[in-house]
Design a protein around this motif. Sequence first.
Motif, PDB file in Angstrom:
ATOM      1  N   ASP A  60     -78.859 -13.512  32.125  1.00 26.49           N
ATOM      2  CA  ASP A  60     -77.415 -13.521  32.299  1.00 26.49           C
ATOM      3  C   ASP A  60     -76.992 -14.642  33.219  1.00 26.49           C
ATOM      4  O   ASP A  60     -77.723 -14.985  34.149  1.00 26.49           O
ATOM      5  CB  ASP A  60     -76.956 -12.215  32.976  1.00 26.49           C
ATOM      6  CG  ASP A  60     -76.538 -11.172  31.970  1.00 26.49           C
ATOM      7  OD1 ASP A  60     -75.651 -11.473  31.156  1.00 26.49           O
ATOM      8  OD2 ASP A  60     -77.108 -10.075  31.993  1.00 26.49           O
ATOM      9  N   SER A  61     -75.789 -15.179  32.978  1.00 23.73           N
ATOM     10  CA  SER A  61     -75.168 -16.032  33.984  1.00 23.73           C
ATOM     11  C   SER A  61     -73.978 -15.291  34.564  1.00 23.73           C
ATOM     12  O   SER A  61     -73.325 -14.516  33.869  1.00 23.73           O
ATOM     13  CB  SER A  61     -74.686 -17.341  33.367  1.00 23.73           C
ATOM     14  OG  SER A  61     -75.787 -18.148  33.033  1.00 23.73           O
ATOM     15  N   THR A  98     -85.556 -13.390  38.356  1.00 27.38           N
ATOM     16  CA  THR A  98     -85.456 -14.795  38.729  1.00 27.38           C
ATOM     17  C   THR A  98     -84.010 -15.100  39.086  1.00 27.38           C
ATOM     18  O   THR A  98     -83.093 -14.410  38.637  1.00 27.38           O
ATOM     19  CB  THR A  98     -85.872 -15.732  37.577  1.00 27.38           C
ATOM     20  OG1 THR A  98     -84.832 -15.745  36.585  1.00 27.38           O
ATOM     21  CG2 THR A  98     -87.164 -15.280  36.928  1.00 27.38           C
ATOM     22  N   CYS A  99     -83.816 -16.135  39.871  1.00 26.44           N
ATOM     23  CA  CYS A  99     -82.476 -16.468  40.351  1.00 26.44           C
ATOM     24  C   CYS A  99     -82.297 -17.977  40.390  1.00 26.44           C
ATOM     25  O   CYS A  99     -82.953 -18.658  41.177  1.00 26.44           O
ATOM     26  CB  CYS A  99     -82.299 -15.870  41.745  1.00 26.44           C
ATOM     27  SG  CYS A  99     -80.911 -16.554  42.635  1.00 26.44           S
ATOM     28  N   ALA A 100     -81.448 -18.502  39.521  1.00 23.91           N
ATOM     29  CA  ALA A 100     -81.161 -19.939  39.500  1.00 23.91           C
ATOM     30  C   ALA A 100     -79.705 -20.128  39.919  1.00 23.91           C
ATOM     31  O   ALA A 100     -78.804 -19.622  39.260  1.00 23.91           O
ATOM     32  CB  ALA A 100     -81.409 -20.514  38.103  1.00 23.91           C
ATOM     33  N   VAL A 101     -79.494 -20.817  41.028  1.00 18.11           N
ATOM     34  CA  VAL A 101     -78.131 -21.024  41.508  1.00 18.11           C
ATOM     35  C   VAL A 101     -77.683 -22.464  41.242  1.00 18.11           C
ATOM     36  O   VAL A 101     -78.472 -23.399  41.316  1.00 18.11           O
ATOM     37  CB  VAL A 101     -77.977 -20.721  43.023  1.00 18.11           C
ATOM     38  CG1 VAL A 101     -78.413 -19.301  43.338  1.00 18.11           C
ATOM     39  CG2 VAL A 101     -78.755 -21.703  43.868  1.00 18.11           C
ATOM     40  N   ILE A 130     -86.898 -10.452  43.693  1.00 14.76           N
ATOM     41  CA  ILE A 130     -86.628 -11.790  43.165  1.00 14.76           C
ATOM     42  C   ILE A 130     -87.889 -12.607  43.407  1.00 14.76           C
ATOM     43  O   ILE A 130     -88.291 -12.814  44.547  1.00 14.76           O
ATOM     44  CB  ILE A 130     -85.413 -12.415  43.863  1.00 14.76           C
ATOM     45  CG1 ILE A 130     -84.179 -11.549  43.574  1.00 14.76           C
ATOM     46  CG2 ILE A 130     -85.199 -13.846  43.400  1.00 14.76           C
ATOM     47  CD1 ILE A 130     -82.979 -11.875  44.424  1.00 14.76           C
ATOM     48  N   VAL A 131     -88.534 -13.051  42.330  1.00 14.45           N
ATOM     49  CA  VAL A 131     -89.852 -13.662  42.480  1.00 14.45           C
ATOM     50  C   VAL A 131     -89.842 -15.179  42.400  1.00 14.45           C
ATOM     51  O   VAL A 131     -90.756 -15.839  42.876  1.00 14.45           O
ATOM     52  CB  VAL A 131     -90.861 -13.099  41.444  1.00 14.45           C
ATOM     53  CG1 VAL A 131     -91.104 -11.616  41.712  1.00 14.45           C
ATOM     54  CG2 VAL A 131     -90.397 -13.319  40.009  1.00 14.45           C
ATOM     55  N   THR A 132     -88.812 -15.749  41.789  1.00 17.88           N
ATOM     56  CA  THR A 132     -88.767 -17.209  41.701  1.00 17.88           C
ATOM     57  C   THR A 132     -87.328 -17.652  41.475  1.00 17.88           C
ATOM     58  O   THR A 132     -86.476 -16.841  41.094  1.00 17.88           O
ATOM     59  CB  THR A 132     -89.702 -17.742  40.592  1.00 17.88           C
ATOM     60  OG1 THR A 132     -89.792 -19.165  40.681  1.00 17.88           O
ATOM     61  CG2 THR A 132     -89.202 -17.365  39.202  1.00 17.88           C
ATOM     62  N   GLY A 133     -87.044 -18.927  41.727  1.00 16.44           N
ATOM     63  CA  GLY A 133     -85.672 -19.389  41.602  1.00 16.44           C
ATOM     64  C   GLY A 133     -85.588 -20.884  41.408  1.00 16.44           C
ATOM     65  O   GLY A 133     -86.602 -21.578  41.280  1.00 16.44           O
ATOM     66  N   ASP A 134     -84.357 -21.360  41.371  1.00 19.30           N
ATOM     67  CA  ASP A 134     -84.097 -22.783  41.185  1.00 19.30           C
ATOM     68  C   ASP A 134     -82.754 -23.082  41.835  1.00 19.30           C
ATOM     69  O   ASP A 134     -81.868 -22.223  41.873  1.00 19.30           O
ATOM     70  CB  ASP A 134     -84.047 -23.105  39.684  1.00 19.30           C
ATOM     71  CG  ASP A 134     -83.726 -24.563  39.414  1.00 19.30           C
ATOM     72  OD1 ASP A 134     -84.480 -25.429  39.897  1.00 19.30           O
ATOM     73  OD2 ASP A 134     -82.725 -24.851  38.724  1.00 19.30           O
ATOM     74  N   THR A 135     -82.617 -24.281  42.376  1.00 14.50           N
ATOM     75  CA  THR A 135     -81.373 -24.678  43.035  1.00 14.50           C
ATOM     76  C   THR A 135     -80.895 -26.000  42.468  1.00 14.50           C
ATOM     77  O   THR A 135     -81.644 -26.965  42.459  1.00 14.50           O
ATOM     78  CB  THR A 135     -81.608 -24.863  44.557  1.00 14.50           C
ATOM     79  OG1 THR A 135     -82.286 -23.715  45.050  1.00 14.50           O
ATOM     80  CG2 THR A 135     -80.307 -25.034  45.290  1.00 14.50           C
ATOM     81  N   SER A 149     -77.470 -17.724  37.713  1.00 11.19           N
ATOM     82  CA  SER A 149     -78.118 -17.231  36.499  1.00 11.19           C
ATOM     83  C   SER A 149     -79.353 -16.440  36.899  1.00 11.19           C
ATOM     84  O   SER A 149     -80.155 -16.907  37.714  1.00 11.19           O
ATOM     85  CB  SER A 149     -78.521 -18.390  35.597  1.00 11.19           C
ATOM     86  OG  SER A 149     -77.379 -19.093  35.170  1.00 11.19           O
ATOM     87  N   ALA A 151     -82.613 -13.819  35.429  1.00  8.61           N
ATOM     88  CA  ALA A 151     -83.347 -13.229  34.316  1.00  8.61           C
ATOM     89  C   ALA A 151     -84.190 -12.106  34.900  1.00  8.61           C
ATOM     90  O   ALA A 151     -84.430 -12.066  36.111  1.00  8.61           O
ATOM     91  CB  ALA A 151     -84.226 -14.270  33.625  1.00  8.61           C
TER      92      ALA A 151
END
Lengths: 340, 340
Positions: A60-61, A98-101, A130-135, A149, A151
């Motif tokens: 989801d976003s 996962t968390c991509a901001v 939350i195990v991984t992310g992106d910025t 976003s 997942a």
Amino acid sequence: MSDRILLKHGAGGRAMRALIEQTFVQGAPGELPPGSVGLDAMDDGAAVRLGDRWLVVTADSHVVSPLFFPGGDIGRLAVSGTVNDLAMMGATEVVGLTCAVIVEEGFSRDTLERVVQSMRAASREARASIVTGDTKVMGRGEIDGLVISTAGVALTDRVVRDAGLHPGDRIVVTGTIGDHGMAVMSLRHDLGLEGDLASDVAPIGQLVALVLGRHGDAVHAMKDPTRGGVASALHEMAGKSGVGVVLDEASLPVRDEVRAAAELVGIDPLYIANEGKAILGVRADAVDAVVATLREHPLGRRAAAIGTCVVERQGTLVLDTGFGRRLVAELEGEPLPRIC
Amino acid sequence: MSDRILLKHGAGGRAMRALIEQTFVQGAPGELPPGSVGLDAMDDGAAVRLGDRWLVVTADSHVVSPLFFPGGDIGRLAVSGTVNDLAMMGATEVVGLTCAVIVEEGFSRDTLERVVQSMRAASREARASIVTGDTKVMGRGEIDGLVISTAGVALTDRVVRDAGLHPGDRIVVTGTIGDHGMAVMSLRHDLGLEGDLASDVAPIGQLVALVLGRHGDAVHAMKDPTRGGVASALHEMAGKSGVGVVLDEASLPVRDEVRAAAELVGIDPLYIANEGKAILGVRADAVDAVVATLREHPLGRRAAAIGTCVVERQGTLVLDTGFGRRLVAELEGEPLPRIC
């Protein structure tokens, strides 16, 4: 058909479904093993066989505006939305999120910090790490503040579909309807009702785990009534399942303040987004037990049986008002953009 | 420390790492079972034990501008970026990818269709299905065109870390460096070199599977040199592994046209982003075999051993020019915003 993307294409209703069918699903390679739930199912997530279990994946976003609203914020929304989509597939044993901001240049670090703290609190509440992310950072004016976003990945022994309604099944909602959308709408329309209204945004994985643990076989279908509200979720479930749904208006749990605000803006609470609720299709003989179990949990206190699946009028939603019956129309989409 | 988010905070270098450490990782609950790779590892993804195997999860947002560039587009980039992050953890058996798009109101449906077609082609090439997705629309001016967030889930028997370099290991790159960043930069700076330059964007999961299949034990560490290029990736690997890295300038595979363009804009190709390459830390006695295997694959034709890990100068990168040695500085971040 418009050759441009319109706001309604992201609004959870008929227009969005058509766009997804025409653009994303059509022609997509069907490479998943038989029995899997893939893109073409347009369910809350995908399910892929893994040994003797199912791995459920969802994405989801979150673009809600404003970022903070009564009862929650974009961080709590992101975690809850993802956990709830997993739960709607029957998968409450979360492997990880996962968390991509994406942040706008110039955004306040303090505000970002507050959002991240809220994500953490929600993920603890949901027992989901939350195990991984992106910025990523976009320039000023290239994105409005902050978008998140997420997942999620979870395991289950049995996948629950949104298409599993049978004639005779009862429809259960896990609590009051319209709270999230009405709280955000009140802020955006300056209704001045923020004191009374609050979003229901919450991760309901544990609530779902409780009911599936006790009455798993009796739960035939689940979906969370987010964009477009209970009406849009039920239209989709009924259409996919090949049943009609008759709702009993008197049984719909709606807070007085939500009802009042909804009348003020002229929108039926059935169309207003929820972020901490589920709709369940339940075998008729188990409905009382399911509702009783839901009410044991703090997030299910106002659970109620609100309708029945019928053979007639497949794919449609009928409201029994006590004085008569009327068709509940299918919306093109959620009335308010950026509700989640 | 700035109290505002700056472009460099999304640029893959020291500033981004500091933001992630200070905001996302610090205080995050460490709920994963021992041995897992979580948020605090700041690796290309997370790894969670699942029975006797590892489930690897990774997430990215893609904000590249322009959406189409020589050699690729945002769709191919999104699929490749995610598949490559999974592969960098040793996980080349992809369970599924997710795709969440955020589109600006008024965006062309034809263009969206082209991007989706490109995602499909890339996912076929990568043998990785897109299993679920999400669509959001933001108003005009609220987002610049199109953003795609993807997550990936894959299985592996052995997790390869970016922190696994040992003194004596050789550094291998799977092909020419700087192609992606230089192609995008040329378009953005109107250098007029688009005819000669092309992005290397490609899913390299199959290339990685080939080399791990034959020489798995000899591969000690992997990372893909995206934002900030080979220099940033090696700084991170060296710092985490507690080694120094000496690069042999003469061995660096750089296309003539990339070298010429890089000289024109005054940026060292070592700092320029790649989207279809990997850096491997390889046991010295296996390096010739690893390079030979890589060169068998179309995406590894110009693989080369480019350096050596040493005990001295931990966390630093030294370039041996043939005439002497100089320190390769660690950048605050990628020179060009929205490179991926």
